[in-house]
Design a protein around this motif. Structure first.
Motif, PDB file in Angstrom:
ATOM      1  N   SER A 120       0.799  -1.380  -0.155  1.00  0.00           N
ATOM      2  CA  SER A 120      -0.164  -0.122  -0.129  1.00  0.00           C
ATOM      3  C   SER A 120       0.915   1.153  -0.051  1.00  0.00           C
ATOM      4  N   LYS A 121       0.347   2.026  -0.726  1.00  0.00           N
ATOM      5  CA  LYS A 121       0.751   3.412  -0.819  1.00  0.00           C
ATOM      6  C   LYS A 121       0.351   4.422   0.277  1.00  0.00           C
ATOM      7  N   ASN A 122      -0.551   3.914   0.890  1.00  0.00           N
ATOM      8  CA  ASN A 122      -1.352   4.719   2.069  1.00  0.00           C
ATOM      9  C   ASN A 122      -0.737   4.124   3.351  1.00  0.00           C
ATOM     10  N   ALA A 123       0.218   3.321   3.411  1.00  0.00           N
ATOM     11  CA  ALA A 123       0.490   2.532   4.645  1.00  0.00           C
ATOM     12  C   ALA A 123       1.072   3.635   5.853  1.00  0.00           C
ATOM     13  N   LEU A 124       1.655   4.506   5.537  1.00  0.00           N
ATOM     14  CA  LEU A 124       2.141   5.367   6.640  1.00  0.00           C
ATOM     15  C   LEU A 124       1.155   5.989   7.304  1.00  0.00           C
ATOM     16  N   GLY A 125       0.170   6.796   6.832  1.00  0.00           N
ATOM     17  CA  GLY A 125      -0.850   7.334   7.298  1.00  0.00           C
ATOM     18  C   GLY A 125      -1.952   6.224   8.017  1.00  0.00           C
ATOM     19  N   ILE A 126      -2.042   5.027   7.569  1.00  0.00           N
ATOM     20  CA  ILE A 126      -2.812   4.103   8.285  1.00  0.00           C
ATOM     21  C   ILE A 126      -2.165   3.736   9.722  1.00  0.00           C
ATOM     22  N   LEU A 127      -0.841   3.636   9.660  1.00  0.00           N
ATOM     23  CA  LEU A 127       0.089   3.321  10.903  1.00  0.00           C
ATOM     24  C   LEU A 127      -0.261   4.403  11.808  1.00  0.00           C
ATOM     25  N   GLU A 128      -0.112   5.676  11.199  1.00  0.00           N
ATOM     26  CA  GLU A 128      -0.472   6.822  12.237  1.00  0.00           C
ATOM     27  C   GLU A 128      -1.870   6.960  12.724  1.00  0.00           C
ATOM     28  N   LYS A 129      -2.550   6.878  11.884  1.00  0.00           N
ATOM     29  CA  LYS A 129      -4.149   7.058  12.389  1.00  0.00           C
ATOM     30  C   LYS A 129      -4.501   5.821  13.649  1.00  0.00           C
ATOM     31  N   THR A 130      -3.575   4.488  13.374  1.00  0.00           N
ATOM     32  CA  THR A 130      -4.141   3.667  14.250  1.00  0.00           C
ATOM     33  C   THR A 130      -3.032   3.575  15.426  1.00  0.00           C
ATOM     34  N   GLY A 131      -2.146   4.283  15.513  1.00  0.00           N
ATOM     35  CA  GLY A 131      -1.300   4.460  16.884  1.00  0.00           C
ATOM     36  C   GLY A 131      -0.357   3.497  16.879  1.00  0.00           C
ATOM     37  N   ILE A 132       0.324   2.814  15.828  1.00  0.00           N
ATOM     38  CA  ILE A 132       1.291   1.953  15.812  1.00  0.00           C
ATOM     39  C   ILE A 132       2.416   2.097  15.261  1.00  0.00           C
ATOM     40  N   VAL A 133       2.814   3.235  14.676  1.00  0.00           N
ATOM     41  CA  VAL A 133       3.962   3.402  13.735  1.00  0.00           C
ATOM     42  C   VAL A 133       5.211   3.231  14.789  1.00  0.00           C
ATOM     43  N   GLY A 134       5.260   3.778  16.023  1.00  0.00           N
ATOM     44  CA  GLY A 134       6.312   3.774  16.692  1.00  0.00           C
ATOM     45  C   GLY A 134       6.882   2.506  16.910  1.00  0.00           C
ATOM     46  N   TYR A 135       6.079   1.337  16.756  1.00  0.00           N
ATOM     47  CA  TYR A 135       6.724   0.126  16.726  1.00  0.00           C
ATOM     48  C   TYR A 135       7.742  -0.515  15.992  1.00  0.00           C
ATOM     49  N   PHE A 136       7.792   0.239  14.562  1.00  0.00           N
ATOM     50  CA  PHE A 136       8.413  -0.280  13.579  1.00  0.00           C
ATOM     51  C   PHE A 136       9.983   0.292  13.338  1.00  0.00           C
ATOM     52  N   ASP A 137      10.899  -0.665  13.350  1.00  0.00           N
ATOM     53  CA  ASP A 137      12.205  -0.291  13.051  1.00  0.00           C
ATOM     54  C   ASP A 137      12.550  -0.211  11.519  1.00  0.00           C
ATOM     55  N   ALA A 138      11.772  -0.449  10.501  1.00  0.00           N
ATOM     56  CA  ALA A 138      11.760  -0.162   9.102  1.00  0.00           C
ATOM     57  C   ALA A 138      10.491  -0.346   8.655  1.00  0.00           C
ATOM     58  N   LEU A 139      10.032   0.682   7.451  1.00  0.00           N
ATOM     59  CA  LEU A 139       8.827   0.622   6.698  1.00  0.00           C
ATOM     60  C   LEU A 139       9.232   0.699   5.247  1.00  0.00           C
ATOM     61  N   ILE A 140       8.596  -0.572   4.755  1.00  0.00           N
ATOM     62  CA  ILE A 140       8.810  -0.679   3.262  1.00  0.00           C
ATOM     63  C   ILE A 140       7.298  -0.619   2.662  1.00  0.00           C
ATOM     64  N   ASP A 141       6.945   0.056   2.012  1.00  0.00           N
ATOM     65  CA  ASP A 141       5.521   0.253   1.430  1.00  0.00           C
ATOM     66  C   ASP A 141       5.505   0.278   0.063  1.00  0.00           C
ATOM     67  N   GLY A 142       4.399   0.514  -0.602  1.00  0.00           N
ATOM     68  CA  GLY A 142       4.301   0.670  -2.048  1.00  0.00           C
ATOM     69  C   GLY A 142       4.895   1.744  -2.702  1.00  0.00           C
ATOM     70  N   ASN A 143       5.414   2.757  -2.023  1.00  0.00           N
ATOM     71  CA  ASN A 143       6.377   3.876  -2.599  1.00  0.00           C
ATOM     72  C   ASN A 143       7.662   3.402  -2.506  1.00  0.00           C
ATOM     73  N   ALA A 144       8.158   2.369  -1.895  1.00  0.00           N
ATOM     74  CA  ALA A 144       9.526   1.967  -1.912  1.00  0.00           C
ATOM     75  C   ALA A 144       9.822   0.934  -2.823  1.00  0.00           C
ATOM     76  N   VAL A 145       8.767   0.117  -3.345  1.00  0.00           N
ATOM     77  CA  VAL A 145       9.210  -0.982  -4.311  1.00  0.00           C
ATOM     78  C   VAL A 145       8.775  -0.696  -5.738  1.00  0.00           C
ATOM     79  N   GLN A 146       9.524  -1.372  -6.523  1.00  0.00           N
ATOM     80  CA  GLN A 146       9.164  -1.260  -7.986  1.00  0.00           C
ATOM     81  C   GLN A 146       8.345  -2.410  -8.400  1.00  0.00           C
ATOM     82  N   LEU A 147       8.473  -3.658  -7.767  1.00  0.00           N
ATOM     83  CA  LEU A 147       7.740  -4.976  -8.140  1.00  0.00           C
ATOM     84  C   LEU A 147       6.658  -5.129  -7.131  1.00  0.00           C
TER      85      LEU A 147
END
Ligand code: B16
Ligand code: MG
Length: 215
Positions: A120-147
């Protein structure tokens, strides 16, 4: 069989694993497909899980027997995402799926690295809205991949960002494309949902709550 002792990092899929957003993707695609005169079923939807926005539209157009120009496709993609964003506007921690928070807390306590591996290209917003973004050491989403999944790029990039070997990563996925991607990456993988939709997983469980005691 999962070897839990070997796990140094857990890579989470987002939609349908941590957060109950898969239903909103379905609703938005359903609305779009109906507007195109195609009756979009839950069986069709299963094939779109974990698949990028662009590839999902291509599949729907193929099923509907329709051809669209580049600009028409761009407008349809925009429309789908606008509806999806409208639907998830009120997203909050209550939309976390059962066991999400407990498992994230347990992994953090145990010093196991945590990454996101989402199409998902909307992943960051979803993690922020649900309050869990702080748990992640790395975020790879639809904006970060080609395939797109089933290509393993999203999970390999996650392992790389964490500095952990693929063989020590465990992927949690709700989509067949994601199970195939994790296997292609050489990672252990647990399917979340129904076994019939998650072929090739090392284990299938109903929700993340079942995994908390394993760590
Ligand atoms: P977006 P995941 C995937 O997320 C969804 O399963 C899939 O239905 C969606 O089309 C894809 O993200 C792209 O999402 O339109 O928000 O960029 O399951 O890989 O976390
Ligand atoms: Mg998913």
């Amino acid at each position: 069989m999962i070897n839990y002792n070997n796990v140094k990092a857990v890579i989470f899929d987002l939609d349908g694993v941590l957060v109950d957003t898969a239903v909103y993707h379905f609703e938005a695609w359903h609305r779009l497909a109906e507007g195109l005169g195609y009756s979009f079923s839950t069986v069709d939807n299963e094939q779109l899980k974990g698949v990028s926005r662009v590839e999902s539209l291509e599949l729907i157009l193929k099923w509907a027997g329709l051809e669209k120009s580049k600009s028409e496709k761009e407008a349809l993609l925009q429309q789908k995402n606008d509806w999806y964003l409208e639907l998830i506007e009120q997203l909050s921690p209550v939309h976390l799926l059962s066991g999400s928070l407990e498992l994230l807390q347990k992994l953090e306590e145990r010093g196991i690295k945590i990454a996101l591996g989402s199409a998902s290209k909307n992943a960051l917003g979803i993690l922020e809205k649900t309050g869990i973004v702080g748990y992640f050491d790395a975020l790879i989403d639809g904006n970060a991949v080609q395939l797109s999944k089933p290509n393993p790029e999203v999970f390999l990039k996650g392992a790389d960002a964490l500095g952990i070997a693929a063989s020590a990563c465990l992927v949690l996925e709700d989509a067949q494309a994601g199970i195939d991607a994790a296997r292609a990456a050489g990672m252990q993988v647990i399917g979340i949902g129904e076994a019939e939709n998650l072929k090739g997983a090392d284990l299938v469980v109903a929700d993340l709550g079942r995994l908390v005691e394993k760590f």
